[in-house]
Structure formats: C-alpha cells, structure tokens
Enzyme design. Sequence first.
Site, PDB file in Angstrom:
ATOM      1  N   TYR A   9       0.906  -1.146   0.000  1.00 22.39           N
ATOM      2  CA  TYR A   9       0.000   0.000   0.000  1.00 22.39           C
ATOM      3  C   TYR A   9       0.942   1.191   0.000  1.00 22.39           C
ATOM      4  O   TYR A   9       1.702   1.381   0.954  1.00 22.39           O
ATOM      5  CB  TYR A   9      -0.899   0.013   1.239  1.00 22.39           C
ATOM      6  CG  TYR A   9      -1.663   1.315   1.362  1.00 22.39           C
ATOM      7  CD1 TYR A   9      -2.842   1.507   0.646  1.00 22.39           C
ATOM      8  CD2 TYR A   9      -1.190   2.344   2.155  1.00 22.39           C
ATOM      9  CE1 TYR A   9      -3.532   2.710   0.731  1.00 22.39           C
ATOM     10  CE2 TYR A   9      -1.874   3.553   2.242  1.00 22.39           C
ATOM     11  CZ  TYR A   9      -3.043   3.724   1.535  1.00 22.39           C
ATOM     12  OH  TYR A   9      -3.717   4.913   1.601  1.00 22.39           O
ATOM     13  N   ASP A  49      -2.340  -1.167  -3.994  1.00 18.32           N
ATOM     14  CA  ASP A  49      -2.880   0.181  -4.131  1.00 18.32           C
ATOM     15  C   ASP A  49      -1.669   1.101  -4.163  1.00 18.32           C
ATOM     16  O   ASP A  49      -1.064   1.384  -3.134  1.00 18.32           O
ATOM     17  CB  ASP A  49      -3.784   0.487  -2.935  1.00 18.32           C
ATOM     18  CG  ASP A  49      -4.348   1.901  -2.958  1.00 18.32           C
ATOM     19  OD1 ASP A  49      -3.925   2.717  -3.814  1.00 18.32           O
ATOM     20  OD2 ASP A  49      -5.204   2.202  -2.106  1.00 18.32           O
TER      21      ASP A  49
END
Length: 166
Positions: A9, A49
């Site tokens: 992330y 992400d």
Amino acid sequence: EDFYVVGTYVPNSGDKLQRLDFRVKVWDKKLLAYLQELEKKKPVIWCGDLNVASLDSDIWNCGAKHIAKSAGTTPQERESFAEILNSGFVDAFRHFHGEASGWFSYWSVRAMNRPYNRGLRLDYFVASESLTPQKAPKGKVEMLDSEILVDYVAIDHAAISLTLKL
C-alpha cells in the site's frame, strides 16, 4: 521460486499534500532501489494500491483544475511513477490494454461515484519487463493478461488480476 511478488500500500500524499515530498523523494526512491535489488536475482511483480493515477486515461475527469493538486494525481506523483516504469518495469494493465479508458479501480464512496464510473485507476500490477510476452525467455514465466475485476468491489476499490503462464 521463479519470481518475487511484492505487495504494498503506497502512502497517500494526503488531503493537503502534506506527505507528497515523502512519497516522491523518499518512498518511491527506496522502493525502486528495493525492486531493482530483487530483480538482480529474478523477475519482480509489484502489486497493490499504488495511490497514483499514472495516465490521463486513468482519471475520469482529467481536465478538472483540481487534479494537479489532488493526492494521487499530482504531476510529481505521476512523474515519479513514470521513473519507476522507465527503470525496466511495465504497468501490466496498460501493457495489454493500451489506452483503454473508463477502466478504474477506485471510486469515492463519499461522492457516491461508483454507479457513474467516476473513478481513478490506483491499483496495479507492475512487473519486470522480462515477464512480458515479447521478452520472456522460452519456457519461463510470462504475463498473459491483467484485468480490473469491476464486479468485485470492496467498498471503494476493485480487485485486480494478473494471469501468468508458468
């Protein structure tokens, strides 16, 4: 055992871009160095992400004035991500789907954008160029496709997939 998978992330730059410098000057640089170190041993697949909409076609309203000043769409983040890609890596979705538009992996829940497909593409598989069909050695791991699975959305992000030939 034929490749590394790195899931991350990537830090969001923040509503007021208070973490932008950290993101592009520290995080992205250290991550690229790490990926390059791994790649010396075997190919790398980096996924997650990544909190950047790389191209105009990854932004539903790319012409809006606020885009250049919003986390994930600043010129600095987009340029930093391009530097990673230009260092021997490919965006798997774009490799197979070129300039496809309207394919997003994130939609604001606050703005209720999902029903209107007003989103951003923030989730990626980034892979060593040696995993592309054009460069994969015969009999070695090769990417076949990468998709955004819009029917599988968990709150605000869609699932993504990477198909490999092992």
